[in-house]
Design an enzyme around this catalytic site. Structure first.
Site, PDB file in Angstrom:
ATOM      1  N   GLU A  50      83.611 111.156  68.922  1.00 46.63           N
ATOM      2  CA  GLU A  50      82.119 111.055  68.362  1.00 46.63           C
ATOM      3  C   GLU A  50      81.791 109.709  68.195  1.00 46.63           C
ATOM      4  O   GLU A  50      81.383 109.381  66.728  1.00 46.63           O
ATOM      5  CB  GLU A  50      81.874 112.695  66.858  1.00 46.63           C
ATOM      6  CG  GLU A  50      82.069 113.783  67.801  1.00 46.63           C
ATOM      7  CD  GLU A  50      81.347 114.613  67.171  1.00 46.63           C
ATOM      8  OE1 GLU A  50      79.776 114.448  66.287  1.00 46.63           O
ATOM      9  OE2 GLU A  50      82.557 115.130  65.829  1.00 46.63           O
ATOM     10  N   HIS A  51      82.271 109.061  68.708  1.00 40.84           N
ATOM     11  CA  HIS A  51      82.043 107.363  68.403  1.00 40.84           C
ATOM     12  C   HIS A  51      82.295 106.761  70.260  1.00 40.84           C
ATOM     13  O   HIS A  51      82.348 106.937  70.951  1.00 40.84           O
ATOM     14  CB  HIS A  51      82.847 106.649  67.877  1.00 40.84           C
ATOM     15  CG  HIS A  51      84.464 107.138  67.895  1.00 40.84           C
ATOM     16  ND1 HIS A  51      85.336 107.870  67.459  1.00 40.84           N
ATOM     17  CD2 HIS A  51      85.354 106.892  68.879  1.00 40.84           C
ATOM     18  CE1 HIS A  51      86.271 107.675  67.763  1.00 40.84           C
ATOM     19  NE2 HIS A  51      86.424 107.617  69.246  1.00 40.84           N
ATOM     20  N   ALA A  52      82.328 105.609  69.983  1.00 36.65           N
ATOM     21  CA  ALA A  52      82.342 104.553  71.226  1.00 36.65           C
ATOM     22  C   ALA A  52      83.210 103.271  70.637  1.00 36.65           C
ATOM     23  O   ALA A  52      82.830 103.404  70.169  1.00 36.65           O
ATOM     24  CB  ALA A  52      80.993 104.452  71.867  1.00 36.65           C
TER      25      ALA A  52
END
Ligand code: T46
Length: 141
Positions: A50-52
């Site tokens: 849940e991140h980039a």
């Protein structure tokens, strides 16, 4: 470097003693492998990611069990992969929002990464991710 996420096949050497798979920089993965980490003991219902990443390229391998990976480039590309084979990997270029979830009991996600750990490489806010992608095109600053 890599354009889109893709599943790649890894070598598999099988004999009566079992199976062995391997991967090498610039042979199977198009980057220098600078870091290895692995995710395991994920309780049912929990998710990871849940991140980039701004610069990090990765290869994900389900060395045991299986799990889903949702990907989103912030510009319209959305894809879900299910990883469950130790002789395959998901090549993930920089710049994709990812979520790993529905880990089976005992699942292990091995990650080969192009950079050492750097918290400043993460975008952990989805709205910021979308804003940066739609402002800067494909790159994240
Ligand atoms: C990714 C997904 C699939 C370190 O100190 N060194 C490391 O190399 C890593 C990866 C993490 N950490 C620390 C940072 C946090 O305090 O471990 C803690 C948990 O990391 P995080 O919340 O980022 O874990 P995940 O599973 O959400 O994300 C990880 C990777 O960070 C990320 O690159 O793509 O796995």
């Amino acid at each position: 470097m890599m354009e889109r996420p893709e599943i790649i096949s890894l070598p598999k050497v099988k004999d009566v003693r079992g199976s062995l798979s391997f991967t090498e920089s610039f042979t199977h993965v198009p980057f220098d492998i600078r870091r290895v980490y692995y995710i395991y003991d994920v309780p049912g219902g929990e998710s990871r990611g849940e991140h980039a990443h701004k610069a990090l390229n990765q290869l994900f391998i389900a060395v045991s069990g299986g799990f889903f990976v949702d990907l989103d480039d912030g510009l319209g590309y959305k894809q879900t992969f299910y990883l469950s084979r130790p002789d395959q990997g998901l090549l993930l270029p920089k710049g994709y929002w990812r979520k790993l979830y529905n880990f089976t009991s005992g699942a292990v996600c091995l990650v080969l990464a192009s950079e050492v750990y750097d918290e400043t490489d993460y975008i952990r806010d989805y709205h910021q991710f979308i804003h940066e992608k739609q402002t800067n095109g494909h790159s994240l600053s």
